[in-house]
Structure formats: C-alpha cells, structure tokens
Design a protein around this motif. Structure first.
Motif: not given
Length: 285
Positions: A129, A150, A152, A170, A172-173, A197, A205
């Motif tokens: 992370k 952010y 990742h 991956n 993405y947040n 995700e 996704t």
C-alpha cells in the motif's frame, strides 16, 4: 536567621503557587494543544486520529514529522479466525503533505471442527500500500482541518501461489477527511471515499463506498483519549456493513503510544467480535 528562613519559605511558596497556577490554567486549554498549535508554524490543529482506519499523517502535517506503526488484530468469524498484522511508515517530506508505505498481512485458522481446512483462505501478504495525503485547509481559529488523499494497493498473490503471478490486481482509493475539534477535548472526524478493486484475472470491477466516522474525548494536557470509530461500507449490491469500534489511546513515553480497539459488528452475519492493537512510535525530528 529565622526571618531569612521565613522570607525564603514565603518566596518558595509564591514561586510554587505561581508555577502551579500557570500549569493548572494551561491544562484547562490542554497543554498539548498549546504545544502543537501555538509554538510552531505553519498552522496545525490538534485532532484525535482514529486507530483502526488511521490517517496517512496528521492533518496539517509539518515537514520532518515521521511515525512507525505496528498493528496486530484478531477477528472471530463464523467458521474461522483471521489474524491481521501490519507494519507502516509515514512521514511528511513537505508541510501539509503526508506519505505512507504499509505492508498488511492476514493469517487464518479454523475455529470449527466441521470446517474443512481446504476451504480455509490462504495466508497472505495482502498488498503493498502506497498513500499520500494533502491537508488543503487548516484553520486554528475554528479548529477545523480538511485533507484529500489517495491510497493505491498492489494486491499480491497468497503464500501458496506467491509469485504465480506476483500481482493479482489493483485497488484505487481516493478519500476526503474532515476533522473538527469542539472546545479543548472533544473531537470528531469523517473519512470517506470509494474503493475500486480491479483484478487482472477478472473482467469485473468491484466498487464499494466507505464512510468512517469517529468521536473522541482527549484528556487535557495529554494525547490520551477514549472514543469510538464507526466503519461503514456500502457495496455495489447496496449491501450495508457496519462495525462499531470503541477505542482508547495511551501514552507510554513521550514518543511511544499504544492504541486498543474492540470491534463490534452491527450488520455482518459472518463476523463476530474482533480486537486490534496499534503500537505508535514517533522518532524525534
């Protein structure tokens, strides 16, 4: 001789009273708030940080700040127990910018004789992370801070199949943080954002949305607090999951603290009680 002793005693008593009075008055406004906010620049507001879903760095971080975290936790599920462990390092290379690297692990053991070990999830290093957080609003007068961030995650294969392949997907947040201190002791915070995700082996996704809220009472003149964190997730099927996490943080030394968290699921049928400990070490800077 006696008069000199009386004069010296009165002087010492006056000095003691003056110092004690200053400390008592300062404690009313919290000694630690004074230390954080009124002695250094740029501006920074003292906020209580949640212990389970923690921030990348303090809101309004100042250049040179850094922190190590070690965490261990246990979750009692319906058929198996999951043990989590993490190590993370966070630092501020610039004023108001925080960066973080984290390695989260999960290990599993069955807790039911009827549960087959073949159905047990495999132990794993969940991901690598990487995260960043920028405090774009810091106002000492209204004791409010806001930040954008952010995270990742490079999802890794489990230990049984480690390296075949190494990366599985991956996550993405992006997230938003808004924190407010009410007076000297009461703190509230909202941490929210989507989690997207994408697994390489799947065309689909997965999207969920997190809303994490926390409320804390910080003891005057210290960084010790008690409070509660509520972690809420809505997935793409509109299923709602929530966990109530009463918690406390206690200072062991000037730069060493321990956080203790209990998890009480409010809506998950397959998860029962959980516990989590976080050891926080701030090297001097």
């Amino acid at each position: 001789m006696k008069s000199k002793i009386i004069v010296i005693s009165i002087a010492l008593l006056w000095i003691h009273t003056a110092i004690y009075g200053q400390i008592s008055n300062a404690k009313k406004d919290s000694l630690y708030i004074e230390q954080i906010e009124n002695q250094k620049k740029p501006d920074k507001v003292l906020h209580a940080e949640p212990l389970y879903i923690d921030l990348i760095r303090d809101l309004g971080a100042r250049k040179g700040e850094k922190e190590w975290n070690l965490g261990v936790g246990l979750t009692d599920n319906l058929d198996f127990d999951s043990y989590e462990a993490l190590i993370e390092y966070e630092w501020a290379p610039l004023d108001r910018l925080g960066l973080e690297v984290e390695l989260p692990f999960t290990f599993y053991t069955p807790n039911s004789r009827n549960f087959s070990r073949e159905s047990l999830p495999s132990n794993r290093l969940n991901s690598l992370k990487l995260a960043a957080q920028w405090s774009f609003f810091v106002n000492e007068y209204i004791a409010t801070s806001m930040a954008l961030g952010y995270i990742h995650e490079f999802e890794l294969s489990d230990f049984k199949n480690f390296g075949r392949p190494l990366l599985q997907g991956n996550v993405y947040n992006p997230f938003l943080v808004v924190a407010k201190r009410w007076g000297s002791n009461f703190h509230s915070l909202i941490y929210t954002g989507p989690m997207i995700e994408r697994k390489f082996a799947e065309a689909k996704t997965n999207v969920s949305y997190d809303v994490n809220t926390s409320f804390h009472y910080m003891i005057s003149g210290t960084r010790n607090f008690i409070g509660v964190e509520i972690n809420k997730t809505i997935d793409e099927k509109n299923d709602f999951h929530a966990v109530l996490r009463p918690q406390m943080r206690v200072g062991i030394a000037d730069n060493l603290m321990i956080g203790i968290v209990t998890g009480i699921p409010l809506s998950r049928n397959n998860e029962r009680l959980s516990s989590f400990l976080r050891l926080i070490w701030e090297p001097k800077h």
